[in-house]
Design a protein around this motif. Sequence first.
Motif, PDB file in Angstrom:
ATOM      1  N   PRO A  56       0.822  -1.210   0.000  1.00 48.14           N
ATOM      2  CA  PRO A  56       0.000   0.000   0.000  1.00 48.14           C
ATOM      3  C   PRO A  56       0.859   1.264   0.000  1.00 48.14           C
ATOM      4  CG  PRO A  56      -0.891  -1.602   1.522  1.00 48.14           C
ATOM      5  CD  PRO A  56       0.435  -2.138   1.062  1.00 48.14           C
ATOM      6  N   TYR A  57       0.424   2.245  -0.768  1.00 45.53           N
ATOM      7  CA  TYR A  57       1.060   3.553  -0.962  1.00 45.53           C
ATOM      8  C   TYR A  57       2.211   3.496  -1.960  1.00 45.53           C
ATOM      9  CZ  TYR A  57      -1.272   3.591   3.529  1.00 45.53           C
ATOM     10  OH  TYR A  57      -2.171   3.382   4.525  1.00 45.53           O
ATOM     11  N   VAL A  58       2.897   2.364  -2.055  1.00 44.52           N
ATOM     12  CA  VAL A  58       4.025   2.237  -2.983  1.00 44.52           C
ATOM     13  C   VAL A  58       3.528   1.722  -4.332  1.00 44.52           C
ATOM     14  CG1 VAL A  58       6.265   1.156  -3.402  1.00 44.52           C
ATOM     15  CG2 VAL A  58       5.614   1.823  -1.067  1.00 44.52           C
ATOM     16  N   ASP A  59       2.832   0.578  -4.303  1.00 46.24           N
ATOM     17  CA  ASP A  59       2.327  -0.037  -5.535  1.00 46.24           C
ATOM     18  C   ASP A  59       0.893   0.366  -5.845  1.00 46.24           C
ATOM     19  OD1 ASP A  59       4.708  -1.638  -6.028  1.00 46.24           O
ATOM     20  OD2 ASP A  59       4.087  -2.762  -4.259  1.00 46.24           O
ATOM     21  N   PRO A  65      -5.553   4.912   5.953  1.00 42.80           N
ATOM     22  CA  PRO A  65      -4.513   4.257   6.753  1.00 42.80           C
ATOM     23  C   PRO A  65      -4.379   2.769   6.448  1.00 42.80           C
ATOM     24  CG  PRO A  65      -5.857   5.697   8.115  1.00 42.80           C
ATOM     25  CD  PRO A  65      -6.549   5.591   6.797  1.00 42.80           C
ATOM     26  N   TRP A  66      -3.226   2.259   6.817  1.00 34.11           N
ATOM     27  CA  TRP A  66      -2.836   0.891   6.491  1.00 34.11           C
ATOM     28  C   TRP A  66      -3.764  -0.146   7.118  1.00 34.11           C
ATOM     29  CZ3 TRP A  66      -1.048  -3.322   9.333  1.00 34.11           C
ATOM     30  CH2 TRP A  66      -0.385  -4.311   8.614  1.00 34.11           C
ATOM     31  N   GLY A  67      -4.280   0.116   8.312  1.00 39.05           N
ATOM     32  CA  GLY A  67      -5.106  -0.867   9.005  1.00 39.05           C
ATOM     33  C   GLY A  67      -6.319  -1.295   8.210  1.00 39.05           C
ATOM     34  N   LEU A  68      -6.888  -0.376   7.460  1.00 40.68           N
ATOM     35  CA  LEU A  68      -8.059  -0.699   6.655  1.00 40.68           C
ATOM     36  C   LEU A  68      -7.701  -1.680   5.546  1.00 40.68           C
ATOM     37  CD1 LEU A  68     -11.025  -0.212   6.093  1.00 40.68           C
ATOM     38  CD2 LEU A  68     -10.401   1.830   4.805  1.00 40.68           C
ATOM     39  N   PHE A  69      -6.576  -1.433   4.872  1.00 37.94           N
ATOM     40  CA  PHE A  69      -6.143  -2.345   3.814  1.00 37.94           C
ATOM     41  C   PHE A  69      -5.757  -3.709   4.389  1.00 37.94           C
ATOM     42  CE2 PHE A  69      -4.848   1.871   1.962  1.00 37.94           C
ATOM     43  CZ  PHE A  69      -5.923   1.938   1.086  1.00 37.94           C
ATOM     44  N   PRO A 221       0.293   0.858  17.585  1.00 37.42           N
ATOM     45  CA  PRO A 221      -0.026   0.317  16.253  1.00 37.42           C
ATOM     46  C   PRO A 221       0.371   1.252  15.118  1.00 37.42           C
ATOM     47  CG  PRO A 221      -1.843  -0.077  17.773  1.00 37.42           C
ATOM     48  CD  PRO A 221      -0.898   0.854  18.468  1.00 37.42           C
ATOM     49  N   ALA A 222       0.036   2.535  15.224  1.00 34.86           N
ATOM     50  CA  ALA A 222       0.363   3.489  14.163  1.00 34.86           C
ATOM     51  C   ALA A 222       1.873   3.689  14.053  1.00 34.86           C
ATOM     52  CB  ALA A 222      -0.334   4.832  14.423  1.00 34.86           C
ATOM     53  N   LEU A 223       2.573   3.746  15.182  1.00 36.34           N
ATOM     54  CA  LEU A 223       4.019   3.930  15.150  1.00 36.34           C
ATOM     55  C   LEU A 223       4.721   2.716  14.538  1.00 36.34           C
ATOM     56  CD1 LEU A 223       4.700   5.628  18.609  1.00 36.34           C
ATOM     57  CD2 LEU A 223       4.699   6.688  16.337  1.00 36.34           C
ATOM     58  N   THR A 224       4.202   1.531  14.800  1.00 39.33           N
ATOM     59  CA  THR A 224       4.795   0.316  14.229  1.00 39.33           C
ATOM     60  C   THR A 224       4.693   0.329  12.705  1.00 39.33           C
ATOM     61  OG1 THR A 224       4.238  -0.952  16.218  1.00 39.33           O
ATOM     62  CG2 THR A 224       4.675  -2.203  14.204  1.00 39.33           C
ATOM     63  N   ILE A 225       3.530   0.713  12.200  1.00 39.96           N
ATOM     64  CA  ILE A 225       3.337   0.792  10.748  1.00 39.96           C
ATOM     65  C   ILE A 225       4.276   1.841  10.152  1.00 39.96           C
ATOM     66  CG2 ILE A 225       1.684   1.384   8.931  1.00 39.96           C
ATOM     67  CD1 ILE A 225      -0.502   0.336  10.948  1.00 39.96           C
ATOM     68  N   HIS A 232      12.075   0.505   5.523  1.00 36.25           N
ATOM     69  CA  HIS A 232      12.147  -0.068   4.179  1.00 36.25           C
ATOM     70  C   HIS A 232      12.338   0.986   3.093  1.00 36.25           C
ATOM     71  CE1 HIS A 232      10.590  -3.561   6.350  1.00 36.25           C
ATOM     72  NE2 HIS A 232      10.981  -4.299   5.332  1.00 36.25           N
ATOM     73  N   GLY A 233      12.594   2.232   3.495  1.00 42.85           N
ATOM     74  CA  GLY A 233      12.925   3.267   2.532  1.00 42.85           C
ATOM     75  C   GLY A 233      11.749   3.912   1.826  1.00 42.85           C
ATOM     76  N   TYR A 234      10.548   3.750   2.383  1.00 46.89           N
ATOM     77  CA  TYR A 234       9.362   4.312   1.745  1.00 46.89           C
ATOM     78  C   TYR A 234       8.776   5.476   2.540  1.00 46.89           C
ATOM     79  CZ  TYR A 234       9.431  -0.170  -0.737  1.00 46.89           C
ATOM     80  OH  TYR A 234       9.796  -1.269  -1.482  1.00 46.89           O
ATOM     81  N   TRP A 235       9.566   6.063   3.423  1.00 45.91           N
ATOM     82  CA  TRP A 235       9.006   7.059   4.328  1.00 45.91           C
ATOM     83  C   TRP A 235       8.405   8.249   3.591  1.00 45.91           C
ATOM     84  CZ3 TRP A 235       6.859   7.614   8.720  1.00 45.91           C
ATOM     85  CH2 TRP A 235       6.665   8.894   9.264  1.00 45.91           C
ATOM     86  N   HIS A 236       9.074   8.733   2.542  1.00 41.85           N
ATOM     87  CA  HIS A 236       8.573   9.922   1.853  1.00 41.85           C
ATOM     88  C   HIS A 236       7.227   9.642   1.186  1.00 41.85           C
ATOM     89  CE1 HIS A 236      10.360   7.682  -1.462  1.00 41.85           C
ATOM     90  NE2 HIS A 236       9.761   8.498  -2.322  1.00 41.85           N
ATOM     91  N   ILE A 237       7.047   8.421   0.695  1.00 48.87           N
ATOM     92  CA  ILE A 237       5.760   8.052   0.091  1.00 48.87           C
ATOM     93  C   ILE A 237       4.680   7.956   1.174  1.00 48.87           C
ATOM     94  CG2 ILE A 237       4.537   6.243  -1.167  1.00 48.87           C
ATOM     95  CD1 ILE A 237       7.128   5.578  -2.580  1.00 48.87           C
ATOM     96  N   TYR A 238       5.021   7.326   2.281  1.00 50.54           N
ATOM     97  CA  TYR A 238       4.067   7.161   3.385  1.00 50.54           C
ATOM     98  C   TYR A 238       3.689   8.511   3.983  1.00 50.54           C
ATOM     99  CZ  TYR A 238       2.064   5.344   7.721  1.00 50.54           C
ATOM    100  OH  TYR A 238       1.234   5.063   8.771  1.00 50.54           O
ATOM    101  N   TRP A 239       4.679   9.378   4.175  1.00 48.15           N
ATOM    102  CA  TRP A 239       4.426  10.704   4.744  1.00 48.15           C
ATOM    103  C   TRP A 239       3.509  11.524   3.836  1.00 48.15           C
ATOM    104  CZ3 TRP A 239       4.771  13.118   9.218  1.00 48.15           C
ATOM    105  CH2 TRP A 239       4.766  14.520   9.248  1.00 48.15           C
ATOM    106  N   GLN A 240       3.742  11.420   2.538  1.00 49.26           N
ATOM    107  CA  GLN A 240       2.897  12.129   1.582  1.00 49.26           C
ATOM    108  C   GLN A 240       1.457  11.621   1.665  1.00 49.26           C
ATOM    109  OE1 GLN A 240       3.722  14.656  -0.536  1.00 49.26           O
ATOM    110  NE2 GLN A 240       1.631  14.780  -1.327  1.00 49.26           N
ATOM    111  N   ALA A 241       1.308  10.305   1.747  1.00 52.54           N
ATOM    112  CA  ALA A 241      -0.029   9.716   1.771  1.00 52.54           C
ATOM    113  C   ALA A 241      -0.774  10.051   3.059  1.00 52.54           C
ATOM    114  CB  ALA A 241       0.071   8.200   1.597  1.00 52.54           C
ATOM    115  N   MET A 242      -0.109   9.923   4.189  1.00 53.03           N
ATOM    116  CA  MET A 242      -0.794  10.059   5.469  1.00 53.03           C
ATOM    117  C   MET A 242      -0.961  11.499   5.932  1.00 53.03           C
ATOM    118  SD  MET A 242      -1.701   7.046   6.547  1.00 53.03           S
ATOM    119  CE  MET A 242      -2.190   6.948   4.835  1.00 53.03           C
ATOM    120  N   PHE A 243      -0.059  12.383   5.514  1.00 55.02           N
ATOM    121  CA  PHE A 243      -0.081  13.730   6.082  1.00 55.02           C
ATOM    122  C   PHE A 243      -0.171  14.828   5.021  1.00 55.02           C
ATOM    123  CE2 PHE A 243       2.088  10.956   9.115  1.00 55.02           C
ATOM    124  CZ  PHE A 243       1.352  11.197  10.262  1.00 55.02           C
TER     125      PHE A 243
END
Length: 494
Positions: A56-59, A65-69, A221-225, A232-243
């Motif tokens: 999720p968010y990468v592909d 949020p990730w929990g739903l997926f 839970p949110a901090l673990t995700i 795994h090097g996807y922080w910029h993608i995750y940050w863009q998606a979530m915030f």
Amino acid sequence: MTGIGNEQDHFPAWYALVLLAIGVALRASTFGDPNLHVDEVFYQTVGIAMHHGAIPYVDVWDRKPWGLFFCYYLIAFLSSAPLAYQLVATVFAAATAWVIARIASQWSTPRAGLFAGIVYLLWLDRLQGFGGQGPVFYNLFMVLAGWLVFRSQSRLQAGHVPATVPTAMLLAGIAITFKPTAFFESCFFGLYCALLLYRSPLQRGPLATNVAGWMALGAAPALTISAWYWLHGYWHIYWQAMFLSNLHKPSFLYADTMRALVTFIILAPIITVATLSLATWHGGSRRFVGWWVLAALLGLISVPNFYMHYSLPLLVPLSLCTAAFFQRRATGPAALIALTLWSLQTSHAFDFQHTRQSKQAMHDLATAIRAHDTGGDLFVVDGPPQLYVLTGHRFPTPLVFPHHLGHLIEKDLSHLSTLGETRRVLGLKPGIIVMPDKPRQDPPNMEVIDAVNAYIAAHCRKVASIETPDLLTSARMNVWADCRKPPAPGAHGH
């Protein structure tokens, strides 16, 4: 009626079966619908894709949020058929109604609690919770947290911290991984427990330690995700998606205001009964649920788009508020009958014909795609994303959700350029394109639509045009195929 946390051992166990039966009856007409609502079929599509390695968010990108997926990923272990998530959602809805009934019976009667649970089930459909919207799942975690907090009050007042409190904080933290607005209700539960403990004989040191532990559990839970994406090097993608995407998304005051007005009109009957409850309902239970309503309301207005299903978390404490009125001997049952008739008159329940039409439309679309599949990519633009799964095609772009390409307010909100990504996919020479005959979004992203139409005009021919309904709207979907060769002279498709 004034007691706090009074456990009532005579609460009938068979009420759970009653609520499950009502939940099934209200939702049975939707079972098996492969295009029930654009949100949940997208969640299901992502959940299935995760079984094939999609991140999720990468592909496949979205702001949810990730929990739903992950929830839909777990459901896909049972089956990739839409019936699987719809049955699981029904069980979650009935379980949430049962916990509502269980809590409400603490200050009213078991029958009144049952009625409150029934109201929750009735109004799910009215607020677009007829299928697998996120709150249908995470409301169960939140109401369980509320129940555990409510039952822990006497122990906290005595200076003891039962295991139910940290469990409640963890459940609330799980809810946040489904929808960040659950943060407000989570904070309420934590602050409420902290206040009770503060007023107890417990020393301030242990108080601070407990509160810090609750905060850590709620955030875990949110901090673990987040940590996984960072490692795994996807922080910029995750940050863009979530915030960042949420901060940059434009709003339209008129449309948002109209949606808010419609939402509260729909909730008005429940709000009326809840208000009438205040006349005879006193004590700590009323304060607890009243503050819960306020916390849920803060969560709703914190994202002021006011799509109808955003109000589903508010439905939980509002349903609890009705119980004090429902315990009245004559007017209580009469109120439930009135609410039932009011709800069903505009409900989607029992509309089996719609599901048959939806199944046929998706079958016809998938058949048309398979019949003209020459091995090239499938590109679905502002159309049903589950077509990728139904036809065995990969996602040519992470922008799979229809709004991300078709809606102007979604332009460039991801880490990808919307038009740039469209041009990249068209550069791959997709063999089949599915898009509606006219834009479904308002306002539409005409840059994307014009680019796709130019490709279609130059390379494709129409091979099918199928009216494709979901439970709220309908659109004619065109299938353009044979896109690797120019259309034959005079060929117009059918």
